[in-house]
Design a protein around this motif. Structure first.
Motif, PDB file in Angstrom:
ATOM      1  N   SER A   9       0.891  -1.241   0.103  1.00 24.42           N
ATOM      2  CA  SER A   9       0.023   0.126   0.070  1.00 24.42           C
ATOM      3  C   SER A   9       0.842   1.289   0.113  1.00 24.42           C
ATOM      4  O   SER A   9       0.298   2.375  -0.322  1.00 24.42           O
ATOM      5  CB  SER A   9      -1.030   0.075   1.366  1.00 24.42           C
ATOM      6  N   ARG A  10       1.929   1.297   0.496  1.00 24.77           N
ATOM      7  CA  ARG A  10       2.906   2.453   0.539  1.00 24.77           C
ATOM      8  C   ARG A  10       4.291   2.108  -0.110  1.00 24.77           C
ATOM      9  O   ARG A  10       4.655   0.829   0.056  1.00 24.77           O
ATOM     10  CB  ARG A  10       2.915   2.910   1.913  1.00 24.77           C
TER      11      ARG A  10
ATOM     12  N   ILE B 270       7.806   1.090  -1.472  1.00 22.16           N
ATOM     13  CA  ILE B 270       8.355   0.160  -2.551  1.00 22.16           C
ATOM     14  C   ILE B 270       7.194  -0.661  -2.764  1.00 22.16           C
ATOM     15  O   ILE B 270       7.038  -0.908  -4.077  1.00 22.16           O
ATOM     16  CB  ILE B 270       9.609  -0.622  -2.048  1.00 22.16           C
TER      17      ILE B 270
ATOM     18  N   LYS C 214      -1.200  -3.746   6.690  1.00 18.91           N
ATOM     19  CA  LYS C 214      -1.384  -4.320   7.984  1.00 18.91           C
ATOM     20  C   LYS C 214      -2.690  -3.459   8.599  1.00 18.91           C
ATOM     21  O   LYS C 214      -3.416  -3.881   9.197  1.00 18.91           O
ATOM     22  CB  LYS C 214      -0.205  -4.069   8.988  1.00 18.91           C
ATOM     23  N   SER C 215      -2.352  -2.054   8.739  1.00 19.10           N
ATOM     24  CA  SER C 215      -3.508  -1.350   9.708  1.00 19.10           C
ATOM     25  C   SER C 215      -3.985   0.036   8.760  1.00 19.10           C
ATOM     26  O   SER C 215      -5.001   0.472   8.970  1.00 19.10           O
ATOM     27  CB  SER C 215      -2.945  -0.974  10.757  1.00 19.10           C
ATOM     28  N   ARG C 216      -3.151   0.482   7.899  1.00 11.33           N
ATOM     29  CA  ARG C 216      -3.494   1.730   7.353  1.00 11.33           C
ATOM     30  C   ARG C 216      -4.336   1.680   6.186  1.00 11.33           C
ATOM     31  O   ARG C 216      -3.775   1.353   4.949  1.00 11.33           O
ATOM     32  CB  ARG C 216      -2.340   2.884   6.934  1.00 11.33           C
TER      33      ARG C 216
ATOM     34  N   ASP D 290      -2.061  -8.888   8.741  1.00  8.50           N
ATOM     35  CA  ASP D 290      -0.857  -8.874   9.419  1.00  8.50           C
ATOM     36  C   ASP D 290      -0.066 -10.018   9.156  1.00  8.50           C
ATOM     37  O   ASP D 290      -0.292 -11.123   9.689  1.00  8.50           O
ATOM     38  CB  ASP D 290      -1.076  -8.687  10.816  1.00  8.50           C
ATOM     39  N   VAL D 291       0.865  -9.956   8.356  1.00 11.02           N
ATOM     40  CA  VAL D 291       1.585 -11.029   7.845  1.00 11.02           C
ATOM     41  C   VAL D 291       2.571 -11.722   8.734  1.00 11.02           C
ATOM     42  O   VAL D 291       3.117 -12.764   8.639  1.00 11.02           O
ATOM     43  CB  VAL D 291       2.656 -10.992   6.479  1.00 11.02           C
TER      44      VAL D 291
ATOM     45  N   ASN E 166       7.340  -8.031   0.691  1.00 11.24           N
ATOM     46  CA  ASN E 166       7.981  -6.927   0.996  1.00 11.24           C
ATOM     47  C   ASN E 166       7.655  -6.119   2.058  1.00 11.24           C
ATOM     48  O   ASN E 166       8.391  -5.420   2.701  1.00 11.24           O
ATOM     49  CB  ASN E 166       7.417  -6.046  -0.223  1.00 11.24           C
TER      50      ASN E 166
ATOM     51  N   ASN F 199       7.639  -9.621  12.073  1.00 10.41           N
ATOM     52  CA  ASN F 199       7.184  -9.032  11.143  1.00 10.41           C
ATOM     53  C   ASN F 199       8.341  -9.037  10.101  1.00 10.41           C
ATOM     54  O   ASN F 199       7.548  -9.054   8.896  1.00 10.41           O
ATOM     55  CB  ASN F 199       7.079  -7.484  11.554  1.00 10.41           C
TER      56      ASN F 199
ATOM     57  N   TYR G 243      17.115  -4.818  12.922  1.00  8.80           N
ATOM     58  CA  TYR G 243      16.611  -4.788  11.569  1.00  8.80           C
ATOM     59  C   TYR G 243      17.540  -5.570  10.568  1.00  8.80           C
ATOM     60  O   TYR G 243      16.977  -6.339   9.711  1.00  8.80           O
ATOM     61  CB  TYR G 243      16.359  -3.474  11.174  1.00  8.80           C
TER      62      TYR G 243
ATOM     63  N   LYS H 141      17.143  -8.921   8.145  1.00  9.07           N
ATOM     64  CA  LYS H 141      17.487  -8.729   6.584  1.00  9.07           C
ATOM     65  C   LYS H 141      18.400  -9.798   6.200  1.00  9.07           C
ATOM     66  O   LYS H 141      18.288 -10.329   5.134  1.00  9.07           O
ATOM     67  CB  LYS H 141      17.750  -7.419   6.041  1.00  9.07           C
TER      68      LYS H 141
ATOM     69  N   GLY I 211      18.962   0.199  -0.876  1.00 11.85           N
ATOM     70  CA  GLY I 211      19.675   0.852  -0.062  1.00 11.85           C
ATOM     71  C   GLY I 211      18.768   2.108   0.707  1.00 11.85           C
ATOM     72  O   GLY I 211      17.842   1.675   1.125  1.00 11.85           O
TER      73      GLY I 211
ATOM     74  N   ILE J 171      16.148   4.374   0.175  1.00 11.31           N
ATOM     75  CA  ILE J 171      14.909   4.680  -0.828  1.00 11.31           C
ATOM     76  C   ILE J 171      13.915   5.794   0.212  1.00 11.31           C
ATOM     77  O   ILE J 171      13.591   5.586   1.184  1.00 11.31           O
ATOM     78  CB  ILE J 171      14.196   3.511  -1.081  1.00 11.31           C
TER      79      ILE J 171
ATOM     80  N   THR K  93      11.060   6.895   1.155  1.00 10.05           N
ATOM     81  CA  THR K  93       9.758   6.309   1.769  1.00 10.05           C
ATOM     82  C   THR K  93       9.660   6.327   3.003  1.00 10.05           C
ATOM     83  O   THR K  93      10.414   7.190   3.788  1.00 10.05           O
ATOM     84  CB  THR K  93       9.682   4.474   1.810  1.00 10.05           C
TER      85      THR K  93
ATOM     86  N   HIS L 172      11.676   5.529   7.112  1.00  8.96           N
ATOM     87  CA  HIS L 172      12.740   6.447   7.949  1.00  8.96           C
ATOM     88  C   HIS L 172      12.147   7.094   8.990  1.00  8.96           C
ATOM     89  O   HIS L 172      12.633   7.402  10.052  1.00  8.96           O
ATOM     90  CB  HIS L 172      13.726   7.175   6.883  1.00  8.96           C
TER      91      HIS L 172
HETATM   92  P1  NAP Z   1       7.103   1.500   4.178  1.00 10.36           P
HETATM   93  O1  NAP Z   1       6.977   2.770   3.237  1.00 10.36           O
HETATM   94  O2  NAP Z   1       7.193   1.646   5.452  1.00 10.36           O
HETATM   95  O3  NAP Z   1       5.510   0.544   3.958  1.00 10.36           O
HETATM   96  C1  NAP Z   1       5.610  -0.468   4.785  1.00 10.36           C
HETATM   97  C2  NAP Z   1       4.509  -1.361   4.111  1.00 10.36           C
HETATM   98  O4  NAP Z   1       4.469  -2.353   4.715  1.00 10.36           O
HETATM   99  C3  NAP Z   1       3.306  -0.826   4.447  1.00 10.36           C
HETATM  100  O5  NAP Z   1       1.945  -1.088   3.313  1.00 10.36           O
HETATM  101  C4  NAP Z   1       2.635  -1.396   5.640  1.00 10.36           C
HETATM  102  O6  NAP Z   1       1.220  -1.431   6.010  1.00 10.36           O
HETATM  103  C5  NAP Z   1       3.254  -2.672   5.498  1.00 10.36           C
HETATM  104  N1  NAP Z   1       3.420  -3.646   6.536  1.00 10.36           N
HETATM  105  C6  NAP Z   1       4.158  -3.320   7.724  1.00 10.36           C
HETATM  106  N2  NAP Z   1       4.311  -4.546   8.345  1.00 10.36           N
HETATM  107  C7  NAP Z   1       3.109  -5.065   8.046  1.00 10.36           C
HETATM  108  C8  NAP Z   1       2.693  -6.476   8.613  1.00 10.36           C
HETATM  109  N3  NAP Z   1       3.084  -7.103   9.532  1.00 10.36           N
HETATM  110  N4  NAP Z   1       1.736  -7.267   7.775  1.00 10.36           N
HETATM  111  C9  NAP Z   1       1.233  -6.733   6.776  1.00 10.36           C
HETATM  112  N5  NAP Z   1       1.698  -5.499   5.915  1.00 10.36           N
HETATM  113  C10 NAP Z   1       2.916  -4.770   6.795  1.00 10.36           C
HETATM  114  O7  NAP Z   1       8.248   0.605   3.581  1.00 10.36           O
HETATM  115  P2  NAP Z   1       9.331   0.730   2.467  1.00 10.36           P
HETATM  116  O8  NAP Z   1      10.346   1.653   2.811  1.00 10.36           O
HETATM  117  O9  NAP Z   1       8.407   0.717   1.247  1.00 10.36           O
HETATM  118  O10 NAP Z   1       9.965  -0.964   2.674  1.00 10.36           O
HETATM  119  C11 NAP Z   1       9.486  -2.088   2.167  1.00 10.36           C
HETATM  120  C12 NAP Z   1      10.531  -2.925   2.079  1.00 10.36           C
HETATM  121  O11 NAP Z   1      11.812  -2.550   1.717  1.00 10.36           O
HETATM  122  C13 NAP Z   1      10.740  -3.502   3.676  1.00 10.36           C
HETATM  123  O12 NAP Z   1      10.938  -4.805   3.500  1.00 10.36           O
HETATM  124  C14 NAP Z   1      11.951  -2.829   4.000  1.00 10.36           C
HETATM  125  O13 NAP Z   1      12.542  -3.412   4.973  1.00 10.36           O
HETATM  126  C15 NAP Z   1      12.664  -2.608   2.624  1.00 10.36           C
HETATM  127  N6  NAP Z   1      13.711  -1.745   2.415  1.00 10.36           N
HETATM  128  C16 NAP Z   1      13.540  -0.388   2.631  1.00 10.36           C
HETATM  129  C17 NAP Z   1      14.458   0.485   2.373  1.00 10.36           C
HETATM  130  C18 NAP Z   1      14.145   2.095   2.458  1.00 10.36           C
HETATM  131  O14 NAP Z   1      14.948   2.841   2.540  1.00 10.36           O
HETATM  132  N7  NAP Z   1      12.786   2.467   2.358  1.00 10.36           N
HETATM  133  C19 NAP Z   1      15.540   0.235   2.316  1.00 10.36           C
HETATM  134  C20 NAP Z   1      16.074  -1.083   2.394  1.00 10.36           C
HETATM  135  C21 NAP Z   1      14.879  -2.227   2.605  1.00 10.36           C
HETATM  136  P3  NAP Z   1       0.580  -0.228   6.868  1.00 10.36           P
HETATM  137  O15 NAP Z   1       0.527   1.075   6.027  1.00 10.36           O
HETATM  138  O16 NAP Z   1      -0.834  -0.609   7.179  1.00 10.36           O
HETATM  139  O17 NAP Z   1       1.394  -0.160   8.177  1.00 10.36           O
END
Ligand code: NAP
Length: 250
Positions: free
Chosen positions: A13-14, A16, A36-38, A62-63, A89, A113, A159, A163, A190, A192, A194, A197
Protein backbone atom coordinates in the motif's frame (compact mmCIF):
# COMPACT_ATOMS: atom_id res chain seq x y z
CA UNK A 1 4.20 -6.38 -22.58
CA UNK A 2 1.08 -7.69 -20.87
CA UNK A 3 0.44 -10.47 -18.40
CA UNK A 4 -2.64 -11.91 -16.77
CA UNK A 5 -0.60 -13.38 -13.97
CA UNK A 6 -1.63 -13.01 -10.34
CA UNK A 7 0.79 -11.23 -8.02
CA UNK A 8 0.60 -10.75 -4.26
CA UNK A 9 2.59 -7.84 -2.85
CA UNK A 10 2.81 -7.79 0.94
CA UNK A 11 3.07 -4.25 2.31
CA UNK A 12 1.89 -3.09 -1.11
CA UNK A 13 0.00 0.00 0.00
CA UNK A 14 2.94 2.36 0.51
CA UNK A 15 6.57 2.94 -0.48
CA UNK A 16 8.39 0.28 -2.50
CA UNK A 17 5.39 -2.07 -2.45
CA UNK A 18 3.07 0.60 -3.84
CA UNK A 19 5.54 1.46 -6.62
CA UNK A 20 5.72 -2.23 -7.47
CA UNK A 21 1.91 -2.55 -7.49
CA UNK A 22 1.67 0.36 -9.95
CA UNK A 23 4.29 -1.19 -12.23
CA UNK A 24 2.80 -4.69 -12.23
CA UNK A 25 -0.73 -3.33 -12.76
CA UNK A 26 0.45 -1.14 -15.66
CA UNK A 27 1.93 -4.28 -17.26
CA UNK A 28 -1.39 -6.13 -17.01
CA UNK A 29 -0.88 -8.29 -13.93
CA UNK A 30 -3.76 -8.93 -11.52
CA UNK A 31 -2.43 -7.38 -8.32
CA UNK A 32 -3.36 -8.05 -4.69
CA UNK A 33 -1.82 -5.55 -2.32
CA UNK A 34 -1.69 -6.35 1.37
CA UNK A 35 -1.37 -3.91 4.25
CA UNK A 36 -1.42 -4.14 8.03
CA UNK A 37 -3.50 -1.30 9.46
CA UNK A 38 -3.59 1.88 7.36
CA UNK A 39 -6.59 1.31 5.08
CA UNK A 40 -6.72 4.74 3.43
CA UNK A 41 -3.45 4.56 1.44
CA UNK A 42 -4.40 1.05 0.31
CA UNK A 43 -7.86 2.16 -0.87
CA UNK A 44 -6.39 5.23 -2.59
CA UNK A 45 -3.85 3.10 -4.46
CA UNK A 46 -6.45 0.56 -5.57
CA UNK A 47 -8.65 3.37 -6.89
CA UNK A 48 -5.72 4.97 -8.72
CA UNK A 49 -4.79 1.68 -10.39
CA UNK A 50 -8.39 0.91 -11.37
CA UNK A 51 -8.83 4.45 -12.74
CA UNK A 52 -5.75 3.81 -14.89
CA UNK A 53 -7.28 0.64 -16.32
CA UNK A 54 -5.44 -1.82 -14.06
CA UNK A 55 -6.64 -4.68 -11.85
CA UNK A 56 -6.00 -4.41 -8.13
CA UNK A 57 -7.56 -5.41 -4.81
CA UNK A 58 -6.43 -4.60 -1.27
CA UNK A 59 -6.43 -7.15 1.54
CA UNK A 60 -5.84 -6.24 5.18
CA UNK A 61 -3.75 -8.76 7.08
CA UNK A 62 -0.85 -8.79 9.50
CA UNK A 63 1.62 -11.11 7.77
CA UNK A 64 3.41 -11.81 11.05
CA UNK A 65 0.27 -13.77 12.04
CA UNK A 66 -0.17 -17.26 10.56
CA UNK A 67 -3.98 -17.03 10.48
CA UNK A 68 -3.86 -13.71 8.59
CA UNK A 69 -1.42 -15.11 6.02
CA UNK A 70 -3.67 -18.12 5.39
CA UNK A 71 -6.68 -15.81 5.04
CA UNK A 72 -4.76 -13.52 2.65
CA UNK A 73 -3.86 -16.36 0.28
CA UNK A 74 -7.35 -17.92 0.45
CA UNK A 75 -8.94 -14.58 -0.46
CA UNK A 76 -6.59 -14.25 -3.43
CA UNK A 77 -7.51 -17.82 -4.50
CA UNK A 78 -11.18 -16.86 -4.52
CA UNK A 79 -10.96 -13.37 -6.03
CA UNK A 80 -7.96 -13.46 -8.40
CA UNK A 81 -7.09 -17.13 -8.88
CA UNK A 82 -3.92 -19.12 -8.20
CA UNK A 83 -0.97 -16.91 -7.28
CA UNK A 84 1.89 -16.84 -9.81
CA UNK A 85 4.17 -14.31 -8.14
CA UNK A 86 4.79 -13.45 -4.49
CA UNK A 87 6.58 -10.24 -3.57
CA UNK A 88 7.57 -10.51 0.09
CA UNK A 89 7.97 -6.83 0.86
CA UNK A 90 6.23 -5.90 4.14
CA UNK A 91 8.75 -4.81 6.73
CA UNK A 92 9.16 -2.63 9.77
CA UNK A 93 11.84 -0.62 11.50
CA UNK A 94 12.02 0.50 15.14
CA UNK A 95 13.58 3.76 16.36
CA UNK A 96 17.36 3.91 16.19
CA UNK A 97 19.00 2.21 19.17
CA UNK A 98 22.21 0.54 20.16
CA UNK A 99 21.92 -3.20 20.82
CA UNK A 100 22.74 -2.68 24.50
CA UNK A 101 19.40 -0.86 24.88
CA UNK A 102 17.20 -3.36 22.99
CA UNK A 103 14.72 -5.57 24.84
CA UNK A 104 13.35 -8.96 23.82
CA UNK A 105 9.96 -7.54 22.86
CA UNK A 106 11.50 -5.20 20.29
CA UNK A 107 13.76 -7.90 18.83
CA UNK A 108 10.93 -10.44 18.61
CA UNK A 109 8.61 -7.88 16.98
CA UNK A 110 11.22 -7.11 14.32
CA UNK A 111 11.79 -10.79 13.61
CA UNK A 112 8.11 -11.78 13.50
CA UNK A 113 7.30 -8.90 11.12
CA UNK A 114 10.40 -9.14 8.92
CA UNK A 115 11.27 -12.86 8.98
CA UNK A 116 8.44 -15.13 10.19
CA UNK A 117 6.10 -13.29 7.81
CA UNK A 118 8.32 -14.05 4.78
CA UNK A 119 8.56 -17.74 5.75
CA UNK A 120 4.77 -18.04 6.14
CA UNK A 121 4.03 -16.29 2.84
CA UNK A 122 6.61 -18.45 1.04
CA UNK A 123 4.96 -21.56 2.48
CA UNK A 124 1.49 -20.57 1.27
CA UNK A 125 2.86 -19.58 -2.15
CA UNK A 126 4.73 -22.89 -2.55
CA UNK A 127 1.55 -24.86 -1.76
CA UNK A 128 -0.06 -23.20 -4.76
CA UNK A 129 2.88 -22.90 -7.17
CA UNK A 130 4.79 -26.15 -6.76
CA UNK A 131 4.64 -28.95 -9.34
CA UNK A 132 4.49 -31.31 -6.33
CA UNK A 133 1.25 -29.67 -5.18
CA UNK A 134 -0.37 -29.61 -8.63
CA UNK A 135 0.77 -26.08 -9.44
CA UNK A 136 2.40 -24.79 -12.61
CA UNK A 137 5.38 -23.02 -11.05
CA UNK A 138 5.93 -19.49 -9.88
CA UNK A 139 8.30 -16.80 -8.80
CA UNK A 140 9.06 -15.34 -5.38
CA UNK A 141 10.96 -12.10 -4.80
CA UNK A 142 12.08 -11.27 -1.28
CA UNK A 143 12.82 -7.65 -0.42
CA UNK A 144 15.84 -7.64 1.87
CA UNK A 145 18.09 -4.62 2.47
CA UNK A 146 21.61 -3.36 2.02
CA UNK A 147 21.54 -3.40 5.83
CA UNK A 148 22.02 -7.18 5.63
CA UNK A 149 25.55 -6.42 4.44
CA UNK A 150 26.30 -3.27 6.48
CA UNK A 151 24.86 -4.56 9.80
CA UNK A 152 23.52 -1.05 10.63
CA UNK A 153 25.68 -0.47 13.73
CA UNK A 154 24.46 2.26 16.13
CA UNK A 155 21.08 2.33 14.37
CA UNK A 156 19.26 -1.01 14.14
CA UNK A 157 21.28 -4.22 14.17
CA UNK A 158 18.01 -6.06 14.85
CA UNK A 159 16.56 -4.89 11.55
CA UNK A 160 19.82 -5.61 9.69
CA UNK A 161 19.98 -9.12 11.14
CA UNK A 162 16.36 -9.77 10.14
CA UNK A 163 17.34 -8.88 6.57
CA UNK A 164 20.39 -11.15 6.82
CA UNK A 165 17.92 -13.93 7.60
CA UNK A 166 16.01 -13.06 4.42
CA UNK A 167 19.18 -13.40 2.36
CA UNK A 168 19.71 -16.87 3.84
CA UNK A 169 16.05 -17.77 3.29
CA UNK A 170 16.40 -16.75 -0.35
CA UNK A 171 19.48 -18.87 -0.88
CA UNK A 172 18.16 -21.99 0.85
CA UNK A 173 14.64 -21.89 -0.53
CA UNK A 174 15.81 -21.20 -4.07
CA UNK A 175 17.69 -24.53 -3.98
CA UNK A 176 14.91 -26.36 -2.15
CA UNK A 177 12.17 -25.56 -4.70
CA UNK A 178 14.13 -25.14 -7.97
CA UNK A 179 13.00 -28.55 -9.24
CA UNK A 180 9.38 -27.69 -8.39
CA UNK A 181 9.19 -24.84 -10.93
CA UNK A 182 9.64 -22.04 -8.41
CA UNK A 183 12.34 -19.39 -8.59
CA UNK A 184 13.29 -17.44 -5.46
CA UNK A 185 15.27 -14.22 -5.81
CA UNK A 186 16.00 -11.15 -3.75
CA UNK A 187 16.31 -7.37 -4.08
CA UNK A 188 18.39 -5.44 -1.55
CA UNK A 189 17.43 -1.74 -1.58
CA UNK A 190 19.66 0.92 -0.06
CA UNK A 191 18.46 4.36 1.03
CA UNK A 192 15.05 4.73 -0.62
CA UNK A 193 12.68 7.68 -0.18
CA UNK A 194 9.75 6.15 1.78
CA UNK A 195 8.05 6.70 5.15
CA UNK A 196 10.09 3.91 6.72
CA UNK A 197 12.81 6.32 7.86
CA UNK A 198 10.20 8.25 9.85
CA UNK A 199 9.40 5.01 11.69
CA UNK A 200 13.12 4.67 12.41
CA UNK A 201 12.94 8.07 14.15
CA UNK A 202 14.75 10.12 11.49
CA UNK A 203 12.55 11.18 8.52
CA UNK A 204 15.46 13.04 6.87
CA UNK A 205 17.99 10.23 7.33
CA UNK A 206 18.76 10.01 3.62
CA UNK A 207 19.64 13.72 3.43
CA UNK A 208 22.11 13.24 6.30
CA UNK A 209 23.75 10.23 4.70
CA UNK A 210 23.53 10.81 0.96
CA UNK A 211 27.04 12.26 0.63
CA UNK A 212 28.30 8.76 1.56
CA UNK A 213 26.37 7.12 -1.29
CA UNK A 214 28.64 6.69 -4.36
CA UNK A 215 25.88 7.82 -6.75
CA UNK A 216 25.29 10.85 -4.50
CA UNK A 217 21.57 10.50 -3.91
CA UNK A 218 18.86 8.37 -2.36
CA UNK A 219 16.82 6.01 -4.52
CA UNK A 220 13.21 6.20 -5.62
CA UNK A 221 10.72 3.39 -4.92
CA UNK A 222 10.13 2.96 -8.67
CA UNK A 223 13.85 2.18 -9.15
CA UNK A 224 13.50 -0.74 -6.71
CA UNK A 225 10.21 -1.81 -8.30
CA UNK A 226 11.93 -2.21 -11.67
CA UNK A 227 14.43 -4.68 -10.18
CA UNK A 228 11.64 -6.53 -8.35
CA UNK A 229 9.67 -6.85 -11.57
CA UNK A 230 12.64 -8.13 -13.56
CA UNK A 231 13.36 -10.87 -11.01
CA UNK A 232 9.65 -11.78 -10.76
CA UNK A 233 9.11 -11.98 -14.51
CA UNK A 234 10.09 -14.48 -17.17
CA UNK A 235 12.79 -12.03 -18.28
CA UNK A 236 14.92 -13.55 -15.51
CA UNK A 237 13.82 -17.15 -16.20
CA UNK A 238 17.39 -18.50 -15.78
CA UNK A 239 18.03 -16.75 -12.45
CA UNK A 240 17.31 -18.18 -9.03
CA UNK A 241 18.97 -17.52 -5.68
CA UNK A 242 20.08 -14.22 -7.22
CA UNK A 243 20.48 -10.88 -5.45
CA UNK A 244 20.15 -7.41 -6.99
CA UNK A 245 21.51 -4.53 -4.92
CA UNK A 246 19.68 -1.26 -5.60
CA UNK A 247 21.90 0.79 -3.32
CA UNK A 248 23.51 3.55 -5.36
CA UNK A 249 26.84 1.76 -5.17
CA UNK A 250 27.00 1.17 -1.43
P1 NAP B 1 7.02 1.58 4.14
O1 NAP B 1 6.93 2.72 3.20
O2 NAP B 1 7.19 1.82 5.59
O3 NAP B 1 5.69 0.66 3.91
C1 NAP B 1 5.57 -0.51 4.66
C2 NAP B 1 4.42 -1.33 4.13
O4 NAP B 1 4.43 -2.59 4.80
C3 NAP B 1 3.05 -0.72 4.40
O5 NAP B 1 2.18 -1.11 3.37
C4 NAP B 1 2.64 -1.41 5.71
O6 NAP B 1 1.24 -1.45 5.95
C5 NAP B 1 3.17 -2.79 5.44
N1 NAP B 1 3.40 -3.64 6.62
C6 NAP B 1 4.29 -3.46 7.62
N2 NAP B 1 4.22 -4.49 8.48
C7 NAP B 1 3.25 -5.32 8.01
C8 NAP B 1 2.68 -6.54 8.46
N3 NAP B 1 3.09 -7.12 9.58
N4 NAP B 1 1.70 -7.10 7.73
C9 NAP B 1 1.28 -6.55 6.58
N5 NAP B 1 1.78 -5.39 6.09
C10 NAP B 1 2.74 -4.79 6.82
O7 NAP B 1 8.19 0.57 3.72
P2 NAP B 1 9.24 0.62 2.50
O8 NAP B 1 10.31 1.60 2.83
O9 NAP B 1 8.53 0.70 1.21
O10 NAP B 1 9.91 -0.83 2.67
C11 NAP B 1 9.47 -1.96 1.92
C12 NAP B 1 10.49 -3.05 2.11
O11 NAP B 1 11.76 -2.58 1.64
C13 NAP B 1 10.70 -3.47 3.56
O12 NAP B 1 10.89 -4.86 3.64
C14 NAP B 1 11.97 -2.73 3.95
O13 NAP B 1 12.66 -3.39 4.99
C15 NAP B 1 12.73 -2.77 2.66
N6 NAP B 1 13.76 -1.73 2.54
C16 NAP B 1 13.42 -0.41 2.56
C17 NAP B 1 14.44 0.55 2.45
C18 NAP B 1 14.16 2.03 2.44
O14 NAP B 1 15.14 2.83 2.44
N7 NAP B 1 12.91 2.48 2.42
C19 NAP B 1 15.77 0.14 2.35
C20 NAP B 1 16.07 -1.22 2.36
C21 NAP B 1 15.05 -2.15 2.45
P3 NAP B 1 0.53 -0.29 6.86
O15 NAP B 1 0.60 0.97 6.04
O16 NAP B 1 -0.86 -0.76 7.09
O17 NAP B 1 1.37 -0.19 8.10
Amino acid sequence: MSSNKVVIITGGSRGIGAASAKLFAALGYKVAINYKSRQQPADDLVQKIIDGGGYCIAIQGDVSLESDVIRLFEQVDRELGRVDILINNAGILKPQSRLVDMDAQRINTIFSNNVTSYFLCCREAIKRMSFEHGGTGGSIVNVSSGAARSGSPHEYIDYAASKGAIDTLTKGLSLEVASEGIRVNCVRPGFIYTDMHRDGGEPNRIERLKSKIPLGRGGQPCEVAAAIHWLASEQSAYSTGTFIDVTGGL
